[in-house]
Scaffold this active site. Structure first.
Site, PDB file in Angstrom:
ATOM      1  CB  ILE A 247       4.507   4.889  -4.455  1.00  0.00           C
ATOM      2  CG1 ILE A 247       5.359   6.245  -3.933  1.00  0.00           C
ATOM      3  CG2 ILE A 247       3.410   4.567  -3.428  1.00  0.00           C
ATOM      4  CD1 ILE A 247       4.912   7.134  -4.626  1.00  0.00           C
TER       5      ILE A 247
ATOM      6  CG  ASP B 124      -2.341  -9.690  -4.028  1.00  0.00           C
ATOM      7  OD1 ASP B 124      -2.700  -8.584  -2.328  1.00  0.00           O
ATOM      8  OD2 ASP B 124      -3.948 -10.759  -3.537  1.00  0.00           O
TER       9      ASP B 124
ATOM     10  CG  ASN C   6      -1.011   4.921   0.080  1.00  0.00           C
ATOM     11  OD1 ASN C   6      -1.926   5.815   1.183  1.00  0.00           O
ATOM     12  ND2 ASN C   6      -1.818   4.763  -1.597  1.00  0.00           N
TER      13      ASN C   6
ATOM     14  CE  LYS D 279      -4.456   2.328   8.422  1.00  0.00           C
ATOM     15  NZ  LYS D 279      -3.637   1.946   7.311  1.00  0.00           N
TER      16      LYS D 279
ATOM     17  CE1 TYR E 154      -8.175   1.110   7.592  1.00  0.00           C
ATOM     18  CE2 TYR E 154      -9.448   2.843   9.701  1.00  0.00           C
ATOM     19  CZ  TYR E 154      -7.990   2.872   8.380  1.00  0.00           C
ATOM     20  OH  TYR E 154      -7.427   3.815   8.013  1.00  0.00           O
TER      21      TYR E 154
END
Length: 252
Positions: free
Chosen positions: A6, A58, A85, A152, A148
Site C-alpha cells: 500500500i 518517497d 494510493n 486522475k 489534478y
C-alpha cells in the site's frame, strides 16, 4: 508469502485500506506500508494483526523506487494486492500556482503510480489485484483543479487499459473513485471551508466504507468503483452530457 503493498499508507484512505486488508483478507500474510512519514507508518503497524513491513520511501525519488525494487527482489514475495494510493492535489487557478506543486502532482499521481506498478507486476500471480486510487475528478475536467483532474484522468485511462492487457494473466486492475473525504487531502489541497462552494456543499464519502467497498469491488473483478449514489449519477452524467456543460455544473 502473499503480500499486500500500500502506497500513501500514512494517512486518509491508505490507512483504511491497510485496516480493511488486515481484517477482511485472510489470504494476505504480510502488509507492506509505504509513505514518507515513518512515525505514522509505525503507529499504523501497531494496529494491524498481520506481519507488517514499514518502508519509509518517497516514491517520487528514483533512489526510493530502486530501493523498493531491491527489497522485492530480496524478499521474492508474491504481491497479491497492490494499492496505489499515494497522491495529492492543489486547488487554484493554473496561472497562479507554483511549478513545484504542478510538477509534483504529475510526478506522484501519474509517474510514481506507473513505475511502482511496473516494478511490482513481475511479482504478481494469477488472481492478484491492482487497486488505483482515482477520483470523481477523473470524470471531467475541473476548473481550479486543471492539473489534478488531468492526472486522475490519466489514472482512469491507465487502469482501464492495463486491466484489458492483464486479463491474459488473470490479474485485475480497478480504478476506485471517491468523492471528497474529510481527510488530510482537503487541507493539503488548500480546500478549507469557504474556499470552494462546490466542495462545501458536496456530500462527504466515508473513507472506511470507501476502502471496504473498493476491496470488495476489486475482488469481484470490477473495472471502476464509485461510492455513493450521488457520485454514481455524476459519473453517468459525465458520460452522456457535453463536457462543457458538466464543467459548468461541477464548477469549483
Amino acid at each position: 508469502m502473499k503480500t499486500a503493498v500500500i502506497t500513501g499508507a500514512s494517512s486518509g484512505l491508505g490507512v483504511y485500506f491497510a485496516l480493511e486488508i488486515d481484517k477482511n483478507r485472510p489470504e494476505i500474510e504480510e502488509i507492506w506500508l509505504i509513505a514518507r512519514r515513518k512515525e505514522r507508518l509505525e503507529e499504523l503497524a501497531k494496529k494491524l494483526t498481520k506481519k507488517v513491513k514499514v518502508l519509509s520511501l518517497d516514491i517520487t525519488k528514483e533512489e526510493s523506487l530502486k530501493e523498493y525494487k531491491n527489497i522485492l527482489e530480496q524478499e521474492n514475495c508474491e504481491v497479491s494486492i497492490l494499492v496505489n494510493n499515494a497522491g495529492f492535489g492543489k486547488l487554484g487557478n493554473f496561472d497562479e500556482m507554483n511549478n513545484d506543486d504542478l510538477s509534483g502532482m504529475i510526478k506522484l499521481n501519474c509517474e510514481a503510480l506507473t513505475v511502482i506498478t511496473s516494478i511490482t507486476l513481475p511479482f504478481m500471480e494469477k488472481g492478484s489485484e491492482i487497486i488505483n486510487s482515482c477520483s470523481i475528478a477523473s470524470f471531467a475536467p475541473n476548473t481550479r483543479m486543471a492539473v489534478y483532474s488531468s492526472t486522475k484522468a490519466y489514472v482512469m485511462s491507465f487502469s482501464r487499459a492495463l486491466r484489458s492487457e492483464l486479463k491474459r494473466r488473470k490479474i485485475n486492475c480497478i480504478a476506485v473513485c471517491p468523492g471528497p473525504m474529510d481527510t488530510e487531502f482537503l487541507s493539503l489541497a488548500g480546500i478549507e471551508k469557504g474556499t470552494s462552494f462546490t466542495f462545501d456543499t458536496l456530500p462527504r464519502v466515508n473513507p472506511e466504507i470507501m476502502a471496504r467497498k473498493s476491496l470488495k469491488a476489486s475482488k469481484k473483478g470490477k473495472a471502476v468503483y464509485t461510492n455513493r449514489i450521488f457520485y454514481k449519477f455524476y459519473r453517468l452524467l459525465a458520460k452522456i452530457l457535453p463536457t462543457s456543460l458538466i464543467m459548468k455544473l461541477a464548477g469549483t
